[in-house]
Structures are given as structure tokens and as C-alpha cells.
Design a protein around this motif. Structure first.
Motif, PDB file in Angstrom:
ATOM      1  N   ASP A  11       0.692  -3.961  13.889  1.00 50.90           N
ATOM      2  CA  ASP A  11      -0.215  -3.268  14.797  1.00 50.90           C
ATOM      3  C   ASP A  11      -1.068  -4.264  15.583  1.00 50.90           C
ATOM      4  N   ARG A  14      -4.819  -4.097  15.106  1.00 44.58           N
ATOM      5  CA  ARG A  14      -5.323  -4.791  13.917  1.00 44.58           C
ATOM      6  C   ARG A  14      -5.562  -6.274  14.221  1.00 44.58           C
ATOM      7  N   GLN A 173       0.597  -6.817  -2.011  1.00 46.31           N
ATOM      8  CA  GLN A 173       1.496  -5.684  -1.808  1.00 46.31           C
ATOM      9  C   GLN A 173       2.635  -5.645  -2.832  1.00 46.31           C
ATOM     10  N   ALA A 204      -8.314  -1.366   2.397  1.00 48.55           N
ATOM     11  CA  ALA A 204      -7.691  -0.760   3.573  1.00 48.55           C
ATOM     12  C   ALA A 204      -6.172  -0.759   3.435  1.00 48.55           C
ATOM     13  N   GLU A 205      -5.621  -1.842   2.912  1.00 50.54           N
ATOM     14  CA  GLU A 205      -4.160  -1.922   2.722  1.00 50.54           C
ATOM     15  C   GLU A 205      -3.694  -0.892   1.698  1.00 50.54           C
ATOM     16  N   ARG A 208      -3.504   2.388   3.333  1.00 45.28           N
ATOM     17  CA  ARG A 208      -2.297   2.568   4.146  1.00 45.28           C
ATOM     18  C   ARG A 208      -1.101   2.899   3.267  1.00 45.28           C
ATOM     19  N   ARG A 209      -1.048   2.285   2.084  1.00 43.58           N
ATOM     20  CA  ARG A 209       0.040   2.590   1.162  1.00 43.58           C
ATOM     21  C   ARG A 209      -0.013   4.047   0.712  1.00 43.58           C
ATOM     22  N   ASP A 211      -1.437   6.642   2.064  1.00 39.49           N
ATOM     23  CA  ASP A 211      -1.236   7.688   3.074  1.00 39.49           C
ATOM     24  C   ASP A 211       0.142   7.631   3.709  1.00 39.49           C
ATOM     25  N   SER A 213       1.649   5.127   5.299  1.00 36.78           N
ATOM     26  CA  SER A 213       1.863   4.304   6.487  1.00 36.78           C
ATOM     27  C   SER A 213       2.421   2.932   6.143  1.00 36.78           C
ATOM     28  N   HIS A 215       3.069  -0.939   4.690  1.00 37.49           N
ATOM     29  CA  HIS A 215       2.379  -2.217   4.657  1.00 37.49           C
ATOM     30  C   HIS A 215       2.174  -2.803   6.044  1.00 37.49           C
ATOM     31  N   SER A 216       2.286  -2.020   7.070  1.00 38.95           N
ATOM     32  CA  SER A 216       2.261  -2.548   8.423  1.00 38.95           C
ATOM     33  C   SER A 216       3.320  -3.632   8.550  1.00 38.95           C
TER      34      SER A 216
END
Length: 226
Positions: A11, A14, A173, A204-205, A208-209, A211, A213, A215-216
């Protein structure tokens, strides 16, 4: 940068946030004799319209602009490092385990435009404003203008136009959620290795996991391969 795909930042928003928040960077260029040259300096993100490439403003003390050949049109590399810190295996509550280092960092490949005296002075003023704005009694350049104008020629301002970028966020991660949660808690409170900003990045990471989305992790490159 490390090639582990799970750590890649995809992103661009980001990346922009990282530059806004952590504006201390390392500019790397290749000198005429082929040797690398590095300077450490503050940078500001230019707020460009959506869809336009990233653009940053910065300055170096003279004669670094000559060492970097900032007027040559060559590509330079700007490294922006965000929160980072040591991760002890003692925090994992699992074995076997070894220590590691978590971090967020971005490599920005840029072309450089060397700026004139007035634009350079404006960058100096904006940089001061960026960091003085939170002070109880901000000392801005107009307040010391005579002195600021006298020493400003010792700095060279420039604009960096980003041609491509690569970002990595190594934030445990690869660990089970319960282990990552323990690492976050330790980074918030450990008496020796606490890094609250890194803990916030990990939270924040983890969000994302949870929800969905991920690991970007896809690509992480704009305008070409890095």
C-alpha cells in the motif's frame, strides 16, 4: 532488502504515512569515482494529488550536493526507516527459538532536482515548522530571520521524485497469533528493549490479519521492479 514475501508492503498510502511520521532518512548516491556516498537528512513528503508519483523535499549541508552530484539527473536511493527493535526469544514462550529484529523500512528510488536559494530556504522553514509545531513555544524561522537568512546558503535544497519503491514490514508475521501478542506486550513494557512505536506497528499488522486483509504482501513496487 529481505525477499520474504510476507513482509512486503503493498500500500503506497502506508509508505507515505511512514515518510510523514519518520522523516529522518539516508540518501545514497554514486559519486563520479564509482564510490557510494551517503548522507543523513530530514525529508518532507510533498502532498501531491492522488495518482501522481510520490515527491519529497529535503536539504543537505554543502558541499554534500556536489558529492552526491544532485544536479546530474542520476538516480539516487533514499532509505526511510520506521520503528525497529530487538525481539527476544524469551518473549515467545515456545522452544526452540532464536532472537530477531523487527522493523519497518522503505527504499525510494528517486531522481533529484536541485533547487535554488529561495526554494531551499522555504524547505528549511517548512522543516523547522514540521518539528517545532508541537513545542510549547515554537521557534520558527521568521522569528530569527536575520540569522536564518545568513546561514541558509550553507544548505542546498532538493526535490526527490520517486520512480519506484520497495517497502518491508517485518513484524512477526511468521509467528502464531498468541506469540505475536506476547511480543507486542513485551515491546510495550520491557525495561531494556521496549519500543512502543514498534509495538503499535505490530498491533496494526495483527489487526490487518484478523480482518482478512493479510500482511500487505504483494508487489510492494511502484513504477517498476525493485
Amino acid at each position: 532488502m529481505i525477499h520474504t514475501r510476507d513482509y512486503e508492503i503493498e500500500d503506497e498510502a502506508r509508505v507515505r504515512d511512514l515518510v510523514r511520521t519518520h522523516g529522518w532518512a539516508t540518501l545514497v548516491s554514486v559519486a563520479d569515482d564509482g564510490a557510494p556516498v551517503a548522507s543523513h537528512l530530514p525529508v518532507l513528503l510533498e502532498e501531491t494529488p492522488p495518482g501522481e508519483p510520490m515527491s519529497l523535499l529535503g536539504h543537505v549541508g554543502r558541499p554534500d550536493e556536489v558529492l552526491h552530484r544532485l544536479d546530474s539527473g542520476r538516480e539516487s536511493l533514499l532509505i526511510v526507516q520506521g520503528p525497529h527493535g530487538y525481539v527476544s526469544p524469551g518473549w515467545y514462550d515456545m522452544a526452540p527459538a532464536v532472537p530477531t529484529w523487527n522493523y519497518v523500512a522503505v527504499h525510494l528510488h528517486c531522481t533529484v532536482e536541485l533547487l535554488g536559494p529561495e526554494e531551499s530556504y522555504a524547505i528549511l522553514s517548512d522543516t523547522v515548522d514540521r518539528y517545532e509545531s508541537v513545542m510549547p513555544d515554537p521557534v520558527r524561522l521568521p522569528r530569527v530571520e536575520e540569522y536564518a537568512r545568513r546561514i541558509a546558503p550553507g544548505a542546498a535544497g532538493f526535490r526527490l521524485r520517486v520512480t519506484r519503491w520497495q517497502g518491508k514490514a517485518k513484524l512477526s508475521q511468521d509467528k502464531p497469533r498468541a506469540v505475536a501478542d506476547r511480543v507486542v506486550a513485551a515491546l510495550e513494557s520491557d525495561p531494556h528493549h521496549a519500543q512502543p512505536a514498534l509495538a503499535a506497528e505490530m498491533r496494526a499488522e495483527l489487526g490487518r490479519r484478523s480482518d482478512g486483509s493479510g500482511h500487505s504482501a504483494a508487489g510492494g513496487v511502484t513504477g517498476g521492479a525493485a
